[in-house]
Write an enzyme that holds these catalytic residues in place. Structure first.
Site, PDB file in Angstrom:
ATOM      1  CD  GLU A   9      -1.321   0.743  -0.387  1.00 18.93           C
ATOM      2  OE1 GLU A   9      -1.843   1.695  -0.989  1.00 18.93           O
ATOM      3  OE2 GLU A   9      -0.270   0.851   0.285  1.00 18.93           O
ATOM      4  CG  HIS A  53      -4.429   0.443  -5.026  1.00 22.48           C
ATOM      5  ND1 HIS A  53      -4.621   1.797  -4.867  1.00 22.48           N
ATOM      6  CD2 HIS A  53      -3.529   0.079  -4.084  1.00 22.48           C
ATOM      7  CE1 HIS A  53      -3.864   2.233  -3.870  1.00 22.48           C
ATOM      8  NE2 HIS A  53      -3.201   1.219  -3.380  1.00 22.48           N
ATOM      9  CB  CYS A  93     -10.055   6.362  -5.932  1.00 29.25           C
ATOM     10  SG  CYS A  93      -8.824   5.219  -6.581  1.00 29.25           S
TER      11      CYS A  93
END
Length: 446
Positions: free
Chosen positions: A174, A250, A369
């Protein structure tokens, strides 16, 4: 050779929408199918990037993906003209259609893992695009992400680009959302902290039971090998399985680091003391600040709701650190109280700056992000495609580009409109010329 950190923010695409596609991402699911504002989202993200530039930070941008992804729909058996493909997919399989319209590439922390030249065996900055195999809609991104990164960091004297890891859940990767680099100074070799959710080849090890663990230990190890990282410069820690099951999909939703600071929630890590001991040993004798937020002061639920840890910690030109937080943090009593107190505790973090990024927050991502961190030297920065860096002129051009091409509102029904696809491609074609990154999209490559 002095190094510093450059933040590359992902530009929000012209088809920004809320589809609620990400199981395990509570914020995303809570806002599924709401009407979005692509223009507002793009301007909020760009304004944050410009504000950091005005604070003295080096700041760049990365182009978005093309959506709807017509090529993916054709691979899945929808045929005819582009208009026919959109119509058939929307009618026959709404879930597949929405996945191929996903706006998730705006979260550039998932674009890739980056290791600076101070850490790598060949002295170059290394990039590995994340394969994002856990979610179909995100697994469509890596190839174009690689194209965009190569168009942005094109000089192979300074930059090395790797293919994304094999498209299999055993190597689920990721990107930088599960990776933090700690260092005393950007120009010194650092310790790269890789955080994983599960062991792919050993199902007897701890793992979440409700929501998926998207990152594997084996993926982390593979990226470290590809980047030529030395063993003494790498630490692997497992994310707490229980916190993943609370919606922390995450590591950057529950922890964030910058230079010699690791800011994290009490429940963030599995076997944290063991991991922190290794981190401190490999970091060396210089100070390493572990700032732990107790559950009693901020619950995991409030941390996820406000994205307290999906903030950016940046080092300002004067050497002080500040937190770049969403306004949602200021609107939550317990989180605001914690941050107000934090800046008085004598840690390197001296201030908090709040930014309105609600369009991103509603889709499941905060300020952290939206950016990919790249530590580099001045010489390496000169090797970057200069058209991708933010200054007054480029900021004005990008704002004008958004005003010209983006819609004020977008609903699910709008996504099947063939005219929207034409508008989007026209916008992206013009953007690649503004950023001078070349033909990175399939529609440009014939």
């Amino acid at each position: 050779m002095k190094q510093f950190e450059v933040n590359f923010d992902g530009l929000v695409g012209p088809t920004h929408n809320y589809a609620g596609l990400s199981f395990g991402n509570v914020a995303s699911l809570n806002n599924a199918n709401a009407v979005s504002s692509p223009k507002q989202a793009a301007k909020q993200g760009l304004a944050k990037a410009k504000a950091l530039s005005d604070m003295g930070m080096m700041q760049g941008v990365l182009a978005p993906q093309e959506r709807p992804d017509i090529n993916a729909l054709r691979r899945l058996g929808f045929t005819g003209t582009d208009a026919r493909v959109l119509e058939s997919a929307a009618k026959q399989s709404r879930e597949i259609f929405l996945a191929c319209c996903s706006a998730s590439s705006m979260w550039t922390a998932n674009a890739a893992t980056v290791s600076p030249s101070a850490d790598t065996a060949d002295g170059r900055v290394h990039f590995t695009p994340a394969n994002l195999t856990n979610k179909f809609h995100r697994s469509l991104e890596p190839q174009v992400t690689g194209n965009i990164l190569r168009g942005t960091f094109a000089n192979d004297t300074y930059f090395a680009h790797h293919q994304h890891l094999p498209d299999n859940e055993h190597f689920g990767d990721e990107g930088a959302a599960n990776h933090t680099r700690l260092c005393s100074d950007y120009n010194e070799a650092g310790v790269e902290l890789f955080v994983y959710g599960r062991h792919a080849f050993d199902p007897t090890k701890p793992a979440p039971t409700k929501y998926p663990a998207r990152q594997t230990l084996e993926a982390c190890q593979a990226v470290a090998r590809l980047h030529g990282l030395r063993d003494e410069g790498v630490v692997y820690m497992q994310q707490n399985p229980d916190v993943i099951d609370q919606g922390v999909f995450h590591n950057d939703v529950i922890a964030v680091g910058n230079q010699n600071v690791l800011f994290f929630h009490e429940q963030a890590f599995h076997e944290k003391e063991k991991g922190f001991t290794e981190l401190q040993r490999k970091f060396g004798e210089k100070p390493l600040h572990f700032i732990e937020v107790p559950t009693a002061q901020v619950s995991v639920q409030d941390a996820v709701k406000t994205y307290l840890f999906n903030t950016q910690i940046i080092t300002l030109p004067n050497g002080e650190m500040t937190i770049i937080a969403p306004t949602d943090c200021a609107e939550n009593d317990s989180v605001k109280a914690y941050l107000d107190n934090l800046v008085t505790l004598g840690t390197p973090i001296k201030s908090v700056n709040y930014f309105d990024v609600k369009q991103s927050m509603r889709n499941g991502g905060g300020p952290a992000c939206l950016r990919l961190r790249v530590a580099m030297s001045e010489e390496e920065l000169n090797g970057v495609n200069q058209s991708t860096l933010i200054n007054d002129t480029q900021f004005a051009r990008l704002n004008a580009w958004i005003d010209k091409h983006y819609r004020d509102e977008l609903s699910e029904d709008d996504l099947r409109d063939p005219q929207l696809l034409i508008e989007s491609r026209t916008a992206l074609d013009e953007l690649t010329q503004l950023l001078q990154i070349g033909s990175v999209y399939p529609f440009q490559q014939g």
